[in-house]
Design an enzyme around this catalytic site. Structure first.
Site, short mmCIF file in Angstrom:
data_model
loop_
_atom_site.label_atom_id
_atom_site.label_comp_id
_atom_site.label_asym_id
_atom_site.label_seq_id
_atom_site.Cartn_x
_atom_site.Cartn_y
_atom_site.Cartn_z
N LYS A 54 0.84 -1.20 0.00
CA LYS A 54 0.00 0.00 0.00
C LYS A 54 0.87 1.25 0.00
O LYS A 54 0.64 2.19 -0.76
CB LYS A 54 -0.94 0.00 1.22
CG LYS A 54 -2.09 -0.97 1.05
CD LYS A 54 -2.88 -1.20 2.34
CE LYS A 54 -3.93 -2.29 2.11
NZ LYS A 54 -4.58 -2.75 3.34
N GLN A 98 -4.83 -1.35 9.46
CA GLN A 98 -4.76 -2.70 8.89
C GLN A 98 -5.41 -3.70 9.85
O GLN A 98 -5.04 -3.78 11.02
CB GLN A 98 -3.29 -3.08 8.64
CG GLN A 98 -3.09 -4.41 7.96
CD GLN A 98 -3.61 -4.42 6.53
OE1 GLN A 98 -3.38 -3.49 5.76
NE2 GLN A 98 -4.32 -5.47 6.17
N ASP A 121 -11.33 3.01 4.01
CA ASP A 121 -11.77 1.61 3.93
C ASP A 121 -13.30 1.53 3.85
O ASP A 121 -13.84 0.48 3.52
CB ASP A 121 -11.29 0.85 5.18
CG ASP A 121 -10.19 -0.15 4.87
OD1 ASP A 121 -10.00 -0.47 3.67
OD2 ASP A 121 -9.53 -0.61 5.81
#
Ligand code: NDP
Length: 300
Positions: A54, A98, A121
């Site tokens: 990422k 994460q 997200d």
């Protein structure tokens, strides 16, 4: 193989190009650099790889990448304090924690501590509610990637029968909401669904998000259907040597590709789209934060 292959690698590269072009414009015209902060708690090897990828892709499209690697024993209070700092930091437009986080940390509390407009997200309860009510939100990256590929393959999705197999909060449910927003007739299947085979055979659009290797055989696929395989499963591959493995989806690719109109492979289908959509969400978040027009074709 009769079906058209939906190449996620090529499509993800085109998304990254669009993101990079928009980032360059934001910098040239407004002096703005979109920034993505990724927070990793603990040393899970798979999570470390995801976070590295990422960060790398974020920099490649010209955005700022802020990585925060915290020890596994970091307290929930310290993690929440970091999120509060990132929420207040004007250089940070997107925040991603994460998952999974260690057991002593309340995942929902952490997700809901992220400012909804920075929740790239799309897991914050506000974004879930906005999506469910058909309003503008941050959309979870994997279903967003699936929808962009479906639009590119089919054009209008209006009136099509869509079956989503799987009802998780990160894939199945938001996927169903997005398809409903596109005016599909949507059915969500799960482990208690009766006659899954018959249901799948009714689908013009079949999205598999289960996590069971090749559970959907070719004869469950309606001729001409578009099949999006989200599943990522590792199975033994003795043909590659002792102890070797390979990745397969939730769909029997060879069988389904004989019947479907179009299909995503695994690997190389939905997978590459997820990070590309994370970058897209970050540039969208930056535009929204600064009251600027959003990039076209990168969000819904
Ligand atoms: P979850 O385990 O959270 O959800 C799986 C869903 O599948 C559940 O709703 C479950 O039903 C349903 N299910 C399980 N068994 C059956 C069955 N026999 N018949 C019908 N439905 C069944 O998984 P995720 O949504 O997180 O992930 C799904 C897959 O997608 C995984 O392989 C994962 O690795 C992959 N994935 C890929 C991503 C990518 O970037 N390409 C991103 C995220 C996930 P029930 O609710 O009744 O238990």
């Amino acid at each position: 193989m009769n079906a058209t292959l939906i190449d996620g690698k090529v499509f993800a590269a085109s998304i990254r190009e669009k993101v990079a072009a928009h980032v360059a414009r934001l910098q040239a015209e407004h002096g703005l650099t979109p920034g993505l902060a990724v927070v990793l708690v603990g040393e899970d090897p798979a999570s470390q790889v995801y976070v590295r990828n990422k960060g790398q892709q974020t920099k490649e499209v010209g955005m700022a990448s802020f990585e925060h690697r915290l020890a596994a024993e970091t307290s929930e209070a310290d993690l929440l304090a970091l999120i509060a700092r990132l929420n207040a930091d004007p250089a940070v437009h997107g925040i991603l924690v994460q998952l999974p986080v260690p057991d002593h940390i309340d995942e929902a509390k952490v997700i809901n501590a992220i400012a909804p407009e920075k929740d790239v997200d799309g897991f914050h309860i506000s974004n879930v509610g906005l999506l469910a009510t058909g309003q503008k939100s941050m959309v979870p990256c994997t279903p967003l990637g699936c929808l962009l590929m479906l639009r590119d393959t089919l054009g209008s999705l209006s009136g099509l029968n869509a079956v989503v197999v799987g009802r998780s909060n990160i894939v199945g449910k938001p996927m169903a909401q997005l398809l409903l927003k596109e005016s599909c007739t949507v059915t969500v299947a799960h482990s208690r669904t009766r006659d899954l085979a018959g249901l799948c055979r009714s689908a013009d659009i079949l999205v598999a998000a289960v996590g069971r290797p090749q559970m959907i055989p070719g004869d469950w696929v309606k001729p001409g259907a578009t099949v999006i395989d989200v599943g990522i499963n590792r199975i033994p591959a003795p043909e590659k040597g002792e102890g070797k493995t390979r990745l397969v989806g939730d769909v029997d690719f060879a069988g389904a590709a004989e019947v479907a109109g179009a299909i995503t492979p695994v690997p190389g289908g939905v997978g590459p789209m997820t990070i590309a959509c994370l970058l897209a969400n970050t540039v969208t978040a930056c535009c929204r934060a600064n009251d600027l027009p959003e990039p076209e074709g990168l969000t819904v």
